[in-house]
Design a protein around this motif. Structure first.
Motif, mmCIF file in Angstrom:
data_model
loop_
_atom_site.group_PDB
_atom_site.id
_atom_site.type_symbol
_atom_site.label_atom_id
_atom_site.label_comp_id
_atom_site.label_asym_id
_atom_site.label_seq_id
_atom_site.Cartn_x
_atom_site.Cartn_y
_atom_site.Cartn_z
ATOM 1 N N THR A 45 47.444 36.031 33.900
ATOM 2 C CA THR A 45 46.502 34.940 34.218
ATOM 3 C C THR A 45 47.141 33.555 34.160
ATOM 4 N N GLU A 103 38.047 34.017 38.658
ATOM 5 C CA GLU A 103 39.204 34.912 38.632
ATOM 6 C C GLU A 103 40.318 34.467 39.559
ATOM 7 N N ARG A 112 42.627 29.747 35.033
ATOM 8 C CA ARG A 112 41.706 30.746 34.481
ATOM 9 C C ARG A 112 42.107 31.240 33.098
#
Length: 396
Positions: free
Chosen positions: A32, A177, A182
């Motif tokens: 991420t 997402e 994020r």
């Protein structure tokens, strides 16, 4: 900026240490982390920190004056959120460049400010990891005004969640997402126990908002807003979304109007030696003869979008909506952070939190960014090293 600490860090740097550091950050939420983490933190001396804090206090003086909302009413778009705006935002961030003045001395210069959150949760983890990695002495701290990691996170929880049931508090974004930041959403979930919800997943019934989890419809009482409405208006959606601008029975943290009120729109109202002279383009009676010393910025944009660095009279003439632009005196970023090849420029973002019962916001923490390009930001630093997101550690 602190020569001994810089020299010690650079002398002890290795690619192996940096790779292990990155891996530890990546391990927070694998897959991420989509923005570059710089090789080094920044070490800031007391006097420089105090100049930034003093400038912020002058700005806050303007924000708390009784007529501030009237002065910034034109900043609010016609299609803004209806109702629910509070007397002040819960969060403000101030971006200062480390700059050179006309004598060559280093000084902070305000680049931008936002009545909007930033990477508050991620930065708590990032700071702890960076402090160990960089062997930061105890005489330096990333937190301000006596805050620690524990009290900072407690304050964040008190402002966002307070005594509300956590399942009724959400972090709101559009397609979270896919957002480059994020990792901060997931760190927020870890620390506060709240859900990240996409705008397309909100359900409206009457004046109530809901989201679904585990097959149940959960009422939304508070929205920790990470949705930049200025960006939202420019997107085409394949998913159906509710009209979020209606006066829903929810508490916004912060209310989206503050994104507009405390922004580049506010800069012309500030008079401080560490805030570059800034003018509304619509009020400019005469174009400055030294345009090379100014930058032209759209009022409502983010991440440096639309900024003109090398301004000409023709650029100004072409502007069809001067009410949406400012002309700002250029600052000279200092090549101040020594790196193995060329020195890097730096920008420090101070976090100010504002509890409901406080008369003024308080500085609590920070993030920093390093750059070797024309501007701070990913698109100006491709294929460069010792650039990206980092932490400033302030001399106590």
């Amino acid at each position: 900026m602190q020569k001994e600490l810089r020299q010690h860090f650079n002398d002890n740097f290795s690619q192996e240490k940096y790779a292990a550091y990155l891996q530890e950050i990546e391990n927070l939420h694998p897959g991420t982390l989509e923005f570059r983490i710089a090789e080094t933190p920044i070490f800031i001396p007391k006097d420089f920190t105090q100049k930034m804090l003093d400038a912020c206090e002058d700005i806050v003086d303007v924000l708390v004056q009784p007529g501030f909302k009237a002065l910034t009413e034109k900043a609010i778009p016609i299609d803004a959120i209806e109702g629910g705006e509070k007397d002040h935002p819960e969060f403000i961030v101030f971006d200062f460049g480390i700059c050179e003045n006309s004598t060559g001395a280093l000084e902070p210069q305000l680049i931008e400010m936002q009545g909007f959150p930033t990477l508050f949760a991620f930065q708590a983890f990032h700071t702890a990891i960076s402090k160990l990695y960089a062997e930061v002495p105890n005489t330096y701290d990333a937190y301000l005004n006596g805050y620690t990691e524990t009290t900072y996170l407690q304050l964040l929880q008190e402002i966002i969640v307070s005594d509300c049931n956590r399942e009724n508090v959400i972090l709101l974004e559009i397609y979270p997402e896919h957002q480059k930041t994020r990792i901060d959403f997931y760190c927020t979930e870890d620390l506060l126990g709240i859900k990240t919800v996409c705008l397309t997943k909100l359900i409206g019934e009457g004046n109530q908002l809901f989201y679904e989890a585990d097959g149940k419809k959960i009422p939304v009482k508070k929205i920790y807003n990470r949705l930049i409405f200025d960006d939202l208006h420019q997107q085409n959606f394949t998913d159906k979304i509710i009209d979020i601008t209606r006066p829903w029975d929810v508490e916004w943290i912060p209310h989206p109007n503050w994104f507009y009120r405390i922004s580049k729109y506010t800069l012309p109202l500030i008079d401080n030696p560490y805030v570059p002279p800034t003018f509304y383009l619509k009020d400019l009676e005469e174009t400055p003869a030294d345009l090379e010393n100014y930058v032209l910025k759209p009022l409502f944009s983010f991440a440096g979008m639309g900024v003109l660095i090398d301004v000409t009279k023709e650029d100004i003439i072409k502007i069809t909506d001067p009410e949406n632009w400012i002309l700002q005196r250029k600052v000279k970023y200092a090549d101040v952070i020594e790196t193995p090849d060329q020195p890097a420029k730096a920008e420090i973002r101070l976090f100010y939190f504002w509890k409901k019962e406080w008369a003024r916001p308080i500085a609590v923490h920070n993030l920093a960014r390093l750059s070797k390009g024309k501007m701070i930001g990913t698109r100006y630093n491709k294929d460069k090293n010792w650039v990206g997101g980092t932490v400033a550690f302030f001399e106590r």
